[in-house]
Write a protein that holds these residues in place. Structure first.
Motif, short mmCIF file in Angstrom:
data_model
loop_
_atom_site.label_atom_id
_atom_site.label_comp_id
_atom_site.label_asym_id
_atom_site.label_seq_id
_atom_site.Cartn_x
_atom_site.Cartn_y
_atom_site.Cartn_z
N UNK A 1 4.61 48.82 17.39
CA UNK A 1 4.76 49.38 18.73
C UNK A 1 5.78 50.51 18.74
N UNK A 2 6.89 50.28 18.08
CA UNK A 2 7.95 51.29 18.04
C UNK A 2 7.48 52.54 17.29
N UNK A 3 6.83 52.34 16.16
CA UNK A 3 6.36 53.47 15.36
C UNK A 3 5.36 54.31 16.15
N UNK A 4 4.45 53.64 16.85
CA UNK A 4 3.43 54.35 17.61
C UNK A 4 4.07 55.18 18.72
N UNK A 5 5.03 54.60 19.44
CA UNK A 5 5.70 55.33 20.52
C UNK A 5 6.46 56.53 19.98
N UNK A 6 7.20 56.33 18.91
CA UNK A 6 7.99 57.43 18.35
C UNK A 6 7.10 58.55 17.82
N UNK A 7 5.96 58.18 17.27
CA UNK A 7 5.04 59.19 16.75
C UNK A 7 4.47 60.03 17.89
N UNK A 8 4.13 59.38 18.99
CA UNK A 8 3.58 60.11 20.12
C UNK A 8 4.60 61.04 20.74
N UNK A 9 5.86 60.59 20.80
CA UNK A 9 6.93 61.46 21.31
C UNK A 9 7.06 62.69 20.41
N UNK A 10 6.98 62.47 19.10
CA UNK A 10 7.08 63.59 18.16
C UNK A 10 5.92 64.57 18.32
N UNK A 11 4.73 64.05 18.58
CA UNK A 11 3.55 64.89 18.72
C UNK A 11 3.58 65.67 20.04
N UNK A 12 3.90 64.99 21.14
CA UNK A 12 3.87 65.64 22.45
C UNK A 12 5.12 66.45 22.74
N UNK A 13 6.21 66.16 22.04
CA UNK A 13 7.47 66.85 22.28
C UNK A 13 8.34 66.10 23.27
N UNK A 14 9.64 66.40 23.21
CA UNK A 14 10.58 65.67 24.05
C UNK A 14 10.36 65.93 25.54
N UNK A 15 9.93 67.15 25.90
CA UNK A 15 9.70 67.45 27.31
C UNK A 15 8.56 66.61 27.88
N UNK A 16 7.65 66.22 27.03
CA UNK A 16 6.54 65.39 27.48
C UNK A 16 6.73 63.93 27.05
N UNK A 17 7.95 63.54 26.82
CA UNK A 17 8.23 62.18 26.36
C UNK A 17 7.73 61.11 27.34
N UNK A 18 7.87 61.30 28.67
CA UNK A 18 7.32 60.28 29.58
C UNK A 18 5.82 60.10 29.41
#
Length: 463
Positions: free
Chosen positions: A92-109
């Motif tokens: 779960x943690x890895x998936x969330x962190x990967x998506x944040x990395x892909x979308x960027x911090x501005x799109x973190x929500x």
């Protein structure tokens, strides 16, 4: 009971139904009795008062209970096991962190919401919330620490949307069972409905309310440096692939069934029957659990004893949900056997209230009154099912009614709902703030979900 005929008129039967529901609410809300006991007791009393033959009473109650429980327990139990394995592996943690990395911090929500939508497929709402919030808190701290609602509500809503509308969660499974809907179609249209519902009631609402209610990140899960991470977590692609296994197999089952009924493929062919078998919902989830055991467990060095403990601890929290679901189906069975369901069907026809609206309103009223979405959904489904059966609806229309009923069961969660306290306490909100944020969010989610289900229902009827 083939030779038994109900002699009461529609008025007395509907009065008994109203009194039965009122008694459920009174015992659950005022006297704090467990819904499982209450539903069994009221089912028995309703059966006696409506004149069901005493010699057949036990069989009616048990058959209604076990008929639904068999399929629901398998799906919910296997889904909980799959979620527990994914969580314990660090997936779960890895998936969330990967998506944040892909979308960027501005799109973190947005990224956290998408991660929660994915994790919300196998995980129950409360389990998913506990898994995702430490990640949400870590990201929110990194972004400044004062905008928890922006990240927290986006993630929590995604989990709620999946829990309400998408199998293998107990609500849509139970409603599909009671209404006789195709579970593959419920899964397909539940997923289609989930994304826009989350975008409006979760992502957009989180951005709106965050600008008005700044909320700091609590220290409930410690500081970001305190987070514990498994030594060898799986890749995000591996986690997403495992979660996709049951969805792909169930879609395969639905597609082949449709092609077979239309004569495109030979339904008696061995390969068709074999693929249909593995696409059966319990088999598909069992395959996903076995794959997760190997890929996320044994291949990462987890021994059998540790993996068994991980899977076993997932079953305890779901026992109450499964039993309440079965007892709710028992109550619905009594309503049908006694003729109350037919009386309601006739009344709805006379009033002209569309069945899909009636299902939503009944579930909504029950939800607001007693808090439990499961009790609200199974009770509303039991009342409306005869009208659905008599209406001659096609498969997609029945799925729309299932989703509309599920939408009603989530409306305005407040102080009588355990999810209200879970979200409020974990995010460090007082009761007033939780009412202004989470209760309103649940209402928006319910209305948007019902609006989409109704629009699809109307579109299918036009076609």
């Amino acid at each position: 009971m083939d030779d038994w005929t109900q002699t009461m008129g529609a008025g007395p039967l509907l009065g008994i139904a109203a009194a039965s529901i009122a008694l459920i609410l009174l015992l659950v809300i005022r006297f704090k009795m467990h819904p499982f006991i209450v539903l069994i007791l009221v089912s028995l009393l309703t059966a006696v008062v409506t004149g069901l033959p005493l010699s057949e009473l036990s069989d009616t109650l048990v058959d209604s209970f076990s008929g639904t429980l068999g399929s629901v327990a398998l799906l919910v139990g296997l889904g909980a096991m799959l979620g527990s394995i994914v969580e314990s592996s660090g997936g779960a943690r890895v998936l969330a962190e990967r998506l944040v990395a892909v979308f960027g911090e501005k799109r973190a929500p947005f990224a956290l919401g998408v991660a929660s939508l994915i994790m919300g497929f196998p995980m129950f709402f409360d389990a998913g919330l506990v898994v995702m919030l430490p990640i949400v808190f870590a990201v929110a701290r990194r972004m400044g620490g004062g905008n928890l609602l922006l990240y927290g509500l986006a993630s929590a809503t995604a989990l709620s949307v999946m829990h309400v509308f998408v199998p293998p969660h107990p609500g849509p499974i139970t409603a599909a069972e009671i209404f006789g809907a195709d579970l593959g179609l419920v899964l397909l249209f539940g997923l289609i409905l989930a994304m826009p519902t989350w975008l409006v009631s979760g992502y957009a609402w989180a951005r709106f309310v965050d600008r008005r209610i700044p909320l700091p990140v609590p220290s409930l899960f410690g500081l970001s440096g305190d987070d514990v991470q498994p030594a060898n977590p799986p890749s995000a692609g591996t986690v997403a692939g495992i979660i996709a296994v049951p969805m792909v197999l169930i879609f395969l089952n639905t597609g082949l069934s449709g092609l077979s009924s239309s004569g495109v493929v030979d339904g008696d062919a061995t390969w068709v029957q074999s693929l249909t078998l593995i696409g059966n919902s319990p088999i598909a989830l069992l395959i996903a659990v076995l794959v997760a055991m190997v890929v996320l467990g044994f291949r990462r060095g987890t021994d059998g004893t540790a993996l068994e403990r991980v899977m076993d601890r997932s079953l305890g929290p779901i026992c109450s949900v499964i039993l309440i679901t079965g007892a709710g189906a028992m109550f619905g069975g009594v309503l049908r056997a006694s003729g109350i369901g037919d009386a309601l069907s006739g009344t709805l026809s006379a009033v002209g209230l569309p069945v899909i609206v009636a299902a939503y309103v009944i579930a909504l009223v029950l939800r607001v009154a007693q808090g439990s979405a499961t009790v609200a959904l199974v009770t509303a489904a039991g009342l409306v099912a005869p009208a659905v059966a008599a209406g001659g609806y096609n498969g997609v229309e029945i799925v729309c009614i299932v989703l509309a009923t599920a939408a009603g069961s989530v409306f305005a969660g407040h102080v009588n709902d355990s999810g209200f306290w879970l979200v409020g306490r974990l995010m460090g909100m007082d009761v007033k703030t939780t009412l202004k944020t989470w209760t309103v969010q649940q209402s928006i989610q319910s209305l948007v979900g019902f609006g989409l289900a109704s629009a699809l229902f109307g579109l299918v009827q036009l076609v």
